[in-house]
Design a protein around this motif. Structure first.
Motif, PDB file in Angstrom:
ATOM      1  N   ASN A 222      -3.603   1.377 -10.127  1.00  0.00           N
ATOM      2  CA  ASN A 222      -3.871   1.293  -8.690  1.00  0.00           C
ATOM      3  C   ASN A 222      -4.957   0.282  -8.334  1.00  0.00           C
ATOM      4  O   ASN A 222      -4.947  -0.298  -7.241  1.00  0.00           O
ATOM      5  CB  ASN A 222      -4.320   2.656  -8.149  1.00  0.00           C
ATOM      6  CG  ASN A 222      -3.183   3.639  -8.030  1.00  0.00           C
ATOM      7  OD1 ASN A 222      -2.022   3.261  -7.968  1.00  0.00           O
ATOM      8  ND2 ASN A 222      -3.513   4.920  -8.006  1.00  0.00           N
TER       9      ASN A 222
ATOM     10  N   VAL B 217      -4.581   6.883   4.342  1.00  0.00           N
ATOM     11  CA  VAL B 217      -3.947   5.567   4.313  1.00  0.00           C
ATOM     12  C   VAL B 217      -2.505   5.619   4.796  1.00  0.00           C
ATOM     13  O   VAL B 217      -2.047   4.713   5.507  1.00  0.00           O
ATOM     14  CB  VAL B 217      -4.011   4.972   2.885  1.00  0.00           C
ATOM     15  CG1 VAL B 217      -3.218   3.669   2.801  1.00  0.00           C
ATOM     16  CG2 VAL B 217      -5.456   4.738   2.480  1.00  0.00           C
ATOM     17  N   THR B 218      -1.768   6.677   4.448  1.00  0.00           N
ATOM     18  CA  THR B 218      -0.347   6.711   4.789  1.00  0.00           C
ATOM     19  C   THR B 218      -0.101   6.716   6.299  1.00  0.00           C
ATOM     20  O   THR B 218       0.630   5.859   6.809  1.00  0.00           O
ATOM     21  CB  THR B 218       0.342   7.908   4.113  1.00  0.00           C
ATOM     22  OG1 THR B 218       0.120   7.849   2.708  1.00  0.00           O
ATOM     23  CG2 THR B 218       1.833   7.893   4.385  1.00  0.00           C
TER      24      THR B 218
ATOM     25  N   ALA C 125      -5.805  -7.742   3.764  1.00  0.00           N
ATOM     26  CA  ALA C 125      -5.559  -6.972   4.991  1.00  0.00           C
ATOM     27  C   ALA C 125      -6.503  -7.312   6.146  1.00  0.00           C
ATOM     28  O   ALA C 125      -6.036  -7.493   7.282  1.00  0.00           O
ATOM     29  CB  ALA C 125      -5.610  -5.474   4.689  1.00  0.00           C
TER      30      ALA C 125
ATOM     31  N   PHE D  98      -7.495   2.783   7.446  1.00  0.00           N
ATOM     32  CA  PHE D  98      -6.630   2.241   6.394  1.00  0.00           C
ATOM     33  C   PHE D  98      -7.468   1.611   5.280  1.00  0.00           C
ATOM     34  O   PHE D  98      -7.282   1.921   4.092  1.00  0.00           O
ATOM     35  CB  PHE D  98      -5.685   1.211   7.008  1.00  0.00           C
ATOM     36  CG  PHE D  98      -4.768   0.526   6.041  1.00  0.00           C
ATOM     37  CD1 PHE D  98      -3.658   1.171   5.534  1.00  0.00           C
ATOM     38  CD2 PHE D  98      -5.008  -0.794   5.653  1.00  0.00           C
ATOM     39  CE1 PHE D  98      -2.791   0.532   4.646  1.00  0.00           C
ATOM     40  CE2 PHE D  98      -4.154  -1.437   4.768  1.00  0.00           C
ATOM     41  CZ  PHE D  98      -3.045  -0.776   4.268  1.00  0.00           C
TER      42      PHE D  98
ATOM     43  N   LEU E  92      -8.341   3.089   1.435  1.00  0.00           N
ATOM     44  CA  LEU E  92      -8.033   2.308   0.232  1.00  0.00           C
ATOM     45  C   LEU E  92      -9.236   2.213  -0.700  1.00  0.00           C
ATOM     46  O   LEU E  92      -9.083   2.263  -1.930  1.00  0.00           O
ATOM     47  CB  LEU E  92      -7.569   0.904   0.629  1.00  0.00           C
ATOM     48  CG  LEU E  92      -6.125   0.786   1.131  1.00  0.00           C
ATOM     49  CD1 LEU E  92      -5.853  -0.619   1.620  1.00  0.00           C
ATOM     50  CD2 LEU E  92      -5.132   1.164   0.032  1.00  0.00           C
TER      51      LEU E  92
ATOM     52  N   ALA F 252       0.832  -1.206   0.000  1.00  0.00           N
ATOM     53  CA  ALA F 252       0.000   0.000   0.000  1.00  0.00           C
ATOM     54  C   ALA F 252       0.867   1.257   0.000  1.00  0.00           C
ATOM     55  O   ALA F 252       0.603   2.204  -0.751  1.00  0.00           O
ATOM     56  CB  ALA F 252      -0.925  -0.013   1.219  1.00  0.00           C
ATOM     57  N   GLN F 253       1.914   1.293   0.821  1.00  0.00           N
ATOM     58  CA  GLN F 253       2.763   2.478   0.889  1.00  0.00           C
ATOM     59  C   GLN F 253       3.524   2.699  -0.417  1.00  0.00           C
ATOM     60  O   GLN F 253       3.702   3.843  -0.860  1.00  0.00           O
ATOM     61  CB  GLN F 253       3.753   2.348   2.061  1.00  0.00           C
ATOM     62  CG  GLN F 253       3.112   2.211   3.430  1.00  0.00           C
ATOM     63  CD  GLN F 253       2.488   3.505   3.935  1.00  0.00           C
ATOM     64  OE1 GLN F 253       2.434   4.501   3.239  1.00  0.00           O
ATOM     65  NE2 GLN F 253       1.991   3.486   5.153  1.00  0.00           N
TER      66      GLN F 253
ATOM     67  N   GLY G 160      -1.506   3.389   7.815  1.00  0.00           N
ATOM     68  CA  GLY G 160      -0.645   2.249   7.499  1.00  0.00           C
ATOM     69  C   GLY G 160       0.659   2.281   8.260  1.00  0.00           C
ATOM     70  O   GLY G 160       1.139   1.253   8.754  1.00  0.00           O
TER      71      GLY G 160
ATOM     72  N   VAL H 156      -5.178  -2.176  -5.015  1.00  0.00           N
ATOM     73  CA  VAL H 156      -6.140  -1.869  -3.956  1.00  0.00           C
ATOM     74  C   VAL H 156      -7.008  -3.080  -3.654  1.00  0.00           C
ATOM     75  O   VAL H 156      -7.225  -3.441  -2.487  1.00  0.00           O
ATOM     76  CB  VAL H 156      -7.016  -0.660  -4.345  1.00  0.00           C
ATOM     77  CG1 VAL H 156      -8.220  -0.539  -3.411  1.00  0.00           C
ATOM     78  CG2 VAL H 156      -6.196   0.625  -4.306  1.00  0.00           C
TER      79      VAL H 156
ATOM     80  N   VAL I 208      -4.995  -5.765  -1.725  1.00  0.00           N
ATOM     81  CA  VAL I 208      -4.754  -5.399  -0.327  1.00  0.00           C
ATOM     82  C   VAL I 208      -6.043  -5.493   0.486  1.00  0.00           C
ATOM     83  O   VAL I 208      -6.045  -5.978   1.623  1.00  0.00           O
ATOM     84  CB  VAL I 208      -4.157  -3.981  -0.237  1.00  0.00           C
ATOM     85  CG1 VAL I 208      -4.054  -3.527   1.221  1.00  0.00           C
ATOM     86  CG2 VAL I 208      -2.768  -3.953  -0.879  1.00  0.00           C
TER      87      VAL I 208
ATOM     88  N   THR J 120      -4.733   9.294   0.264  1.00  0.00           N
ATOM     89  CA  THR J 120      -3.329   9.198   0.656  1.00  0.00           C
ATOM     90  C   THR J 120      -3.122   9.739   2.060  1.00  0.00           C
ATOM     91  O   THR J 120      -2.382   9.163   2.873  1.00  0.00           O
ATOM     92  CB  THR J 120      -2.443   9.965  -0.345  1.00  0.00           C
ATOM     93  OG1 THR J 120      -2.575   9.359  -1.635  1.00  0.00           O
ATOM     94  CG2 THR J 120      -0.985   9.941   0.076  1.00  0.00           C
TER      95      THR J 120
END
Length: 478
Positions: free
Chosen positions: A185, A129-130, A196, A92, A96, A32-33, A133, A189, A192, A126
């Motif tokens: 992307n 999520v950043t 996840a 998170f 996504l 993801a990152q 995560g 996505v 994940v 972003t």
């Protein structure tokens, strides 16, 4: 599944080795990152093609990048705290979903408004999520060698993603269409999102929580105004009203934010956290590291295309060497930190980056100077990654689990602001230093900007040496 906050009663025991489940957690979070890092640069090469395809006026074309960067930088601190309060995994996964939908809409865009809307939501995703995560990463791995290894890999892939985005954007645009810079992307996505929830535990406080709304509004608007003003300064000049007015408004709003934080019972950012030297000076070193290295990529792209006249694709591919350097630096950074400590890694890495950057002052006008670009960017990439991993370890250490979302939100904000500001700031420096026209004038402006870049790196080294403590690790506080 829930993890009790701050290693209280009922907390899961901290793992001592990298188990198969932790490896899967690491793969999911790093994927993801990496994807988010790619998004920062994947459209840069495609901007002229997008403009021609959708009828973007040239004056508005930069908003394809700016709209994304503004939201990514402006909302990241807010979302970092939201992750702390309401669930890191929840934010998170939700971010996504937004990213996947926004990427699909961007790829299907039929007009500038549709594309810019997609970029705004990509930036918001972003920003969510950043930090979520990254805080999941720091919560999943105990402070010490395991966390340092995870952060090292995260930093390496993040920097490699920024470089890979430029190369991938050029390849997708040339071979398929700029739309695939968005579509790429979607399968990541989906993958994940499928994995996840099965391997990542939720992490949030056990009791009732409240969000500091006045603080959230003031800091978000302040960051948006400040980043917008600094971005406009790179385009219109540092003395223009278009830059000064929003920067002044941003500064006032951030002062309002600090006043609010002193009074509210549950502040968005407890001022005690901001007083920690590891948080203040770790983030200062990180800001300089991101600003200088990402802007150096811009300066070398400008050099390669405008002075020895390499093609855009050849210029993009040349930064594969920088990507190799960042991966090596990220891989070895945990070992360096384990041996000498994060502070020493910041100093050693910064010195290596400064020397490599300074070497670029020797560039000439011929194509034969490509070797110097390749050697210097490789060495600088290794050094820069030591600084970035050292910054991440420093800025997220000696804090309770309940503060990890905040700490990673601050670190992510530092990252986004540094990446956002680097190019316009160095572009303004290089442009102001160009006298006359032709390759010689461009080279003169680039040399001036490179000198400023190296001086900033040395400033980061000085700050780390003077203000960070030398102890390697401390037990996590509750």
């Amino acid at each position: 599944m829930s993890v009790t906050d701050a290693r209280g009663a009922g907390a899961l025991p901290a793992p001592a080795v990298l188990t198969p489940r932790l490896r899967l957690v690491l793969v999911v979070l790093l994927a993801a990152q990496f994807m988010l890092a790619v998004d920062f640069s994947i459209l840069n090469v495609a901007l002229p093609v997008i403009g021609a395809g959708l009828g973007f006026p040239l004056a508005r074309l930069q908003w394809v990048a700016t709209s994304f960067a503004l939201c990514a930088a402006g909302f990241t601190l807010l979302f970092g705290r939201v992750a702390d309060l309401f669930g890191r995994r929840r934010l998170f996964l939700g971010g996504l979903v937004v990213l996947g939908v926004a990427s699909l809409v961007g790829g299907l865009a039929r007009n500038p408004e549709m594309l810019l809307t997609a970029r705004v939501f990509q930036g918001l995703a972003t920003a969510a999520v950043t930090p979520a995560g990254l805080s999941l990463l720091t919560i999943s791995f105990p402070e010490g060698p395991l966390r340092e290894k995870a952060l090292g890999l995260n930093g390496a892939l993040m920097s490699a993603g920024f470089t890979a985005g430029a190369v991938l954007g050029g390849l997708l645009t040339d071979l398929l269409s700029w739309r695939w810079a968005f579509f790429v992307n979607v399968p990541v996505v989906v993958a994940v999102l499928l994995v996840a929830p099965r391997v990542i535990a939720e992490s949030r406080p056990a009791g009732r929580t409240r969000l500091d709304v006045p603080g959230a509004v003031s800091v978000t608007l302040g960051l948006l105004a400040l980043v917008f003003g600094l971005t406009r300064a790179g385009e219109r000049g540092w003395g223009s009203a278009a830059a000064l007015v929003p920067m002044a408004a941003g500064a006032v709003l951030l002062l309002v934010f600090l006043a609010v934080e002193r009074r509210v019972p549950a502040p968005l950012v407890p001022l005690g956290v901001l007083r920690k030297p590891s948080v203040i000076w770790g983030n200062a070193a990180g800001l300089i590291a991101f600003l200088t290295e990402t802007s150096l990529v811009f300066l070398m792209t400008l050099y390669l295309q405008e002075v020895p006249r390499f093609s855009p694709l050849a210029a993009g591919l040349s930064f594969g060497v920088l990507g190799i350097g960042t991966v090596l630096g990220g891989s070895y950074a945990p070992k360096v930190i384990g041996a000498v400590g994060a502070r020493a890694a910041l100093i050693v890495g910064g010195m290596a980056q400064a020397v490599a950057t300074g070497a670029l002052l020797g560039l000439g006008e011929g194509r034969a100077w490509l070797w110097l670009v390749l050697v210097a960017t490789f060495a600088g990439g290794v050094g820069n990654m030591l600084v970035i991993v050292g910054f991440m370890v420093t800025a997220t250490s000696r804090l309770a689990d309940r503060e990890q979302g905040l700490a990673t939100g601050l670190a992510t904000m530092t990252q986004q602001v540094g990446i956002t500001l680097g190019t316009p700031v160095m572009s303004a420096v290089a442009t102001a230093a160009m006298t006359g026209s032709g390759a010689a004038a461009v080279l003169g402006g680039i040399r001036t900007a490179v000198a400023v870049n190296a001086a900033l790196v040395l400033l980061g080294v000085l700050l780390a040496a003077l203000f960070l403590r030398g102890d390697r690790r401390a037990p996590r506080s509750g």
